[in-house]
Enzyme design. Structure first.
Site, PDB file in Angstrom:
ATOM      1  N   HIS A  98       0.683  -1.294   0.027  1.00  0.00           N
ATOM      2  CA  HIS A  98       0.030   0.120  -0.139  1.00  0.00           C
ATOM      3  C   HIS A  98       1.013   1.302  -0.046  1.00  0.00           C
ATOM      4  O   HIS A  98       2.097   1.389   0.629  1.00  0.00           O
ATOM      5  CB  HIS A  98      -0.924   0.167   1.307  1.00  0.00           C
ATOM      6  CG  HIS A  98      -0.421   0.196   2.533  1.00  0.00           C
ATOM      7  ND1 HIS A  98      -0.052   1.384   3.117  1.00  0.00           N
ATOM      8  CD2 HIS A  98       0.021  -0.935   3.383  1.00  0.00           C
ATOM      9  CE1 HIS A  98       0.474   1.264   4.397  1.00  0.00           C
ATOM     10  NE2 HIS A  98       0.622  -0.159   4.685  1.00  0.00           N
TER      11      HIS A  98
ATOM     12  N   ASP B  80      -0.657   4.378   0.983  1.00  0.00           N
ATOM     13  CA  ASP B  80      -1.335   5.363   2.056  1.00  0.00           C
ATOM     14  C   ASP B  80      -0.216   5.296   3.093  1.00  0.00           C
ATOM     15  O   ASP B  80       0.264   4.180   3.505  1.00  0.00           O
ATOM     16  CB  ASP B  80      -2.644   5.345   2.257  1.00  0.00           C
ATOM     17  CG  ASP B  80      -3.095   3.846   2.880  1.00  0.00           C
ATOM     18  OD1 ASP B  80      -2.558   2.854   2.072  1.00  0.00           O
ATOM     19  OD2 ASP B  80      -3.641   3.738   4.015  1.00  0.00           O
TER      20      ASP B  80
ATOM     21  N   ASP C 217       6.581   1.688   6.097  1.00  0.00           N
ATOM     22  CA  ASP C 217       5.087   1.329   5.987  1.00  0.00           C
ATOM     23  C   ASP C 217       4.301   1.910   5.249  1.00  0.00           C
ATOM     24  O   ASP C 217       3.674   3.268   5.608  1.00  0.00           O
ATOM     25  CB  ASP C 217       4.689   1.498   7.547  1.00  0.00           C
ATOM     26  CG  ASP C 217       3.193   0.981   7.714  1.00  0.00           C
ATOM     27  OD1 ASP C 217       2.656   0.184   6.685  1.00  0.00           O
ATOM     28  OD2 ASP C 217       2.520   1.437   8.528  1.00  0.00           O
TER      29      ASP C 217
ATOM     30  N   GLU D 288      -4.938   1.118   3.350  1.00  0.00           N
ATOM     31  CA  GLU D 288      -4.765   0.315   4.227  1.00  0.00           C
ATOM     32  C   GLU D 288      -4.827   0.678   5.598  1.00  0.00           C
ATOM     33  O   GLU D 288      -5.222   0.122   6.568  1.00  0.00           O
ATOM     34  CB  GLU D 288      -3.339  -0.253   4.072  1.00  0.00           C
ATOM     35  CG  GLU D 288      -3.088  -1.668   4.671  1.00  0.00           C
ATOM     36  CD  GLU D 288      -2.531  -1.490   6.048  1.00  0.00           C
ATOM     37  OE1 GLU D 288      -2.429  -2.424   7.047  1.00  0.00           O
ATOM     38  OE2 GLU D 288      -2.013  -0.320   6.343  1.00  0.00           O
ATOM     39  N   GLU D 289      -4.250   1.755   5.629  1.00  0.00           N
ATOM     40  CA  GLU D 289      -4.379   2.423   7.057  1.00  0.00           C
ATOM     41  C   GLU D 289      -5.705   3.001   7.777  1.00  0.00           C
ATOM     42  O   GLU D 289      -5.651   3.273   9.109  1.00  0.00           O
ATOM     43  CB  GLU D 289      -3.347   3.629   7.272  1.00  0.00           C
ATOM     44  CG  GLU D 289      -1.908   3.488   6.685  1.00  0.00           C
ATOM     45  CD  GLU D 289      -1.301   2.678   7.688  1.00  0.00           C
ATOM     46  OE1 GLU D 289      -1.841   2.107   8.781  1.00  0.00           O
ATOM     47  OE2 GLU D 289      -0.040   2.157   7.451  1.00  0.00           O
TER      48      GLU D 289
ATOM     49  N   ASP E  10       4.195  -6.083   4.266  1.00  0.00           N
ATOM     50  CA  ASP E  10       3.907  -5.010   4.917  1.00  0.00           C
ATOM     51  C   ASP E  10       4.126  -5.275   6.657  1.00  0.00           C
ATOM     52  O   ASP E  10       2.980  -5.132   7.549  1.00  0.00           O
ATOM     53  CB  ASP E  10       2.600  -4.667   4.749  1.00  0.00           C
ATOM     54  CG  ASP E  10       2.118  -3.227   5.502  1.00  0.00           C
ATOM     55  OD1 ASP E  10       2.951  -2.450   5.869  1.00  0.00           O
ATOM     56  OD2 ASP E  10       0.883  -3.122   5.691  1.00  0.00           O
TER      57      ASP E  10
ATOM     58  N   HIS F 119       4.576   4.190  12.245  1.00  0.00           N
ATOM     59  CA  HIS F 119       3.629   4.903  12.686  1.00  0.00           C
ATOM     60  C   HIS F 119       3.871   6.126  13.815  1.00  0.00           C
ATOM     61  O   HIS F 119       3.180   6.798  14.343  1.00  0.00           O
ATOM     62  CB  HIS F 119       2.454   4.202  13.438  1.00  0.00           C
ATOM     63  CG  HIS F 119       1.745   3.413  12.293  1.00  0.00           C
ATOM     64  ND1 HIS F 119       0.480   3.041  12.604  1.00  0.00           N
ATOM     65  CD2 HIS F 119       1.984   2.774  11.126  1.00  0.00           C
ATOM     66  CE1 HIS F 119      -0.009   2.203  11.620  1.00  0.00           C
ATOM     67  NE2 HIS F 119       0.815   2.456  10.792  1.00  0.00           N
TER      68      HIS F 119
END
Length: 469
Positions: free
Chosen positions: A86, A88, A118, A152-153, A176, A441
């Site tokens: 992904h 995003d 990520d 995805e997030e 991921d 994150h």
């Protein structure tokens, strides 16, 4: 077979790959308000366009599924393998130190930038694995498709959309997460709760509390506005909770005699809440010890604090602690919370082992909250995902990992849910090596450059071994 060619290829193309990763990181692609033709906003759509243009320039077949998902096909043969990544990212704070979130920087063997780990870095690494097979003229009997998502997030609406159109491949891996192979993903319950009450009017009182941005992110900041106290009166409470939790508090006095208390902890992914220091539960810890006037609202806030005390990651206080031998322990984290003088609401994120059910998890939380006049939403538990460690698919991935890393391969269970959670034969495979902390994150997210290159080699070998008769 092909190991020397693969090693030599990525020695030659390392810098090219890193430059392309940086070009995608520069695009701010956290989810925004939908606009016509861009279901998740301009940023994700722009990142998808850039990645597809890059792949098309390499000679691959590309397709854009209405800016939900893009696909990159190696050939037009029968599909044998999907690689699911992904583009995003989660929102980034202003507290980065090494560089700014969308200004990628290579320093000390690390590539810094939001999405480096990520999942923009791994996505482009997977693309370069396809490119290596193509450039080395290695024949494949089946097609490999790289699928690039953009949501995805925030719930994976992109992949829901895609799989209503396309069928999943016989095998799928998502770069991921971590190496070696993650074949078990815990279930997830991310639910909201709320309570309404008569307005608090007696002083001292809590005017408002606010913390959290995403259900799957442990908050590193929280604020509360209070009135009826002065700086000196609250100093001892601040010092006590700082010592107990490690949360740092600062106080700002407003002209209207209100105090704003800011809490600073450290963020983490909700699947590993123990790696952060939750500013939200820290500020609730502070508030429940302070002598506010008794009120229905303050009582409700204290009940929330009792259910989610600071440092309780396994649901012991909320009576949902559980584990099993295959998938490990339950984790739970309170990640969003709002409070004012007439109501409160919050969101927790629970990662549950295979043994969890709606009855022993959701319903226990619902019934406990109901006794305190707090209403829990009726979301169902997303069940855990499990692919057999004895399958040819998993054994092949482990073999490729061992061949290039020199480490022992094994299957893992995690609390995080990846793109493959709902796929029959999907596992997470890379890109982070065991023991690496990349601030995913969090602030100053980075990818280890040697690990990105190693992942490219492993993925290239995996594609060859899985898609050659």
């Amino acid at each position: 077979m092909y190991r020397k060619q693969i090693e030599d290829y990525f020695t030659t193309h390392k810098d090219e790959m890193l430059n392309d990763i940086c070009s995608i990181i520069k695009i701010k692609s956290d989810r925004e308000e939908a606009i016509k033709g861009m279901p998740f906003g301009k940023g994700p759509a722009k990142a998808l366009e850039a990645a597809l243009n890059l792949a098309e320039g390499m000679g691959f077949i590309t397709k854009n599924y209405d800016n939900y998902v893009g696909t990159i096909d190696f050939s037009e043969k029968e599909k044998g393998l999907d690689i699911l990544a992904h583009l995003d990212v989660v929102p980034a704070s202003d507290d980065w130190v090494v560089t700014k979130p969308f200004e990628p920087l290579i320093k000390d063997g690390k590539l810094y930038g939001r999405g480096s780990a990520d999942d923009k870095g791994p996505a482009i690494v997977a693309l370069y694995a396809l490119k290596a097979v193509k450039d080395l003229n290695i024949p494949l009997s089946k097609n490999v498709r790289l699928i690039l998502g953009t949501d995805e997030e925030c719930g994976s609406e992109d992949i829901d959309y895609y799989y209503k159109i396309e069928k999943e491949a016989p095998m799928t891996f998502s770069p991921d997460a971590d190496f070696p192979v993650i074949n078990i993903e815990k279930g997830r319950l991310a639910s909201t709760f709320e309570a309404k009450f008569e307005e608090d009017v007696m002083l001292p009182r809590i005017v408002c509390v606010q913390s959290g941005v995403k259900a799957n992110v442990v908050p590193d900041k929280a604020t509360v506005t209070i009135e009826g106290f002065n700086n000196e009166e609250i100093k001892k409470y601040l010092e006590a909770v700082e010592k107990k939790t490690g949360i740092k508090f600062t106080v700002h006095e407003e002209a209207n005699e209100k105090l704003i208390i800011s809490a600073k902890g450290s963020g983490a992914h909700a699947s590993t809440p123990e790696k952060g220091d939750n500013a939200l539960t820290g500020i609730l810890e502070l508030l429940k010890d302070m002598p506010f006037a008794k009120s229905e609202g303050f009582n409700r806030l204290c009940e929330v604090q009792k259910l989610f005390p600071h440092g309780d990651f396994n649901g012991e206080a909320s009576k949902v602690k559980m584990s099993d031998e295959i998938s490990g322990e339950l984790t739970i984290s309170l990640n969003i919370f709002e409070y004012d003088t007439e109501g409160l609401s919050g969101v927790f994120d629970c990662r549950a082992p295979i043994c969890a059910t709606n009855e022993n998890l959701r319903d226990v939380l619902r019934d406990t909250m109901k006794k305190e006049n707090i209403i829990l939403s009726s979301d169902d538990l997303t069940e855990a995902h499990h692919v057999s460690a004895d399958s040819d698919f998993v054994r092949t991935l482990l073999k490729c990992y061992e061949k290039y890393s020199g480490r022992q391969g094994e299957c893992l269970a995690i609390g995080g849910g990846t793109y493959v959670h709902h796929l029959k034969n999907g596992v997470a495979f890379g890109c982070t090596m065991p023991g690496t902390e990349n601030n995913m994150h969090g602030n100053d997210e980075f990818a280890n450059i040697d690990e990105l290159v190693l992942s490219a080699k492993i993925f290239t070998q995996a594609i060859i071994d899985l898609c050659t008769s």
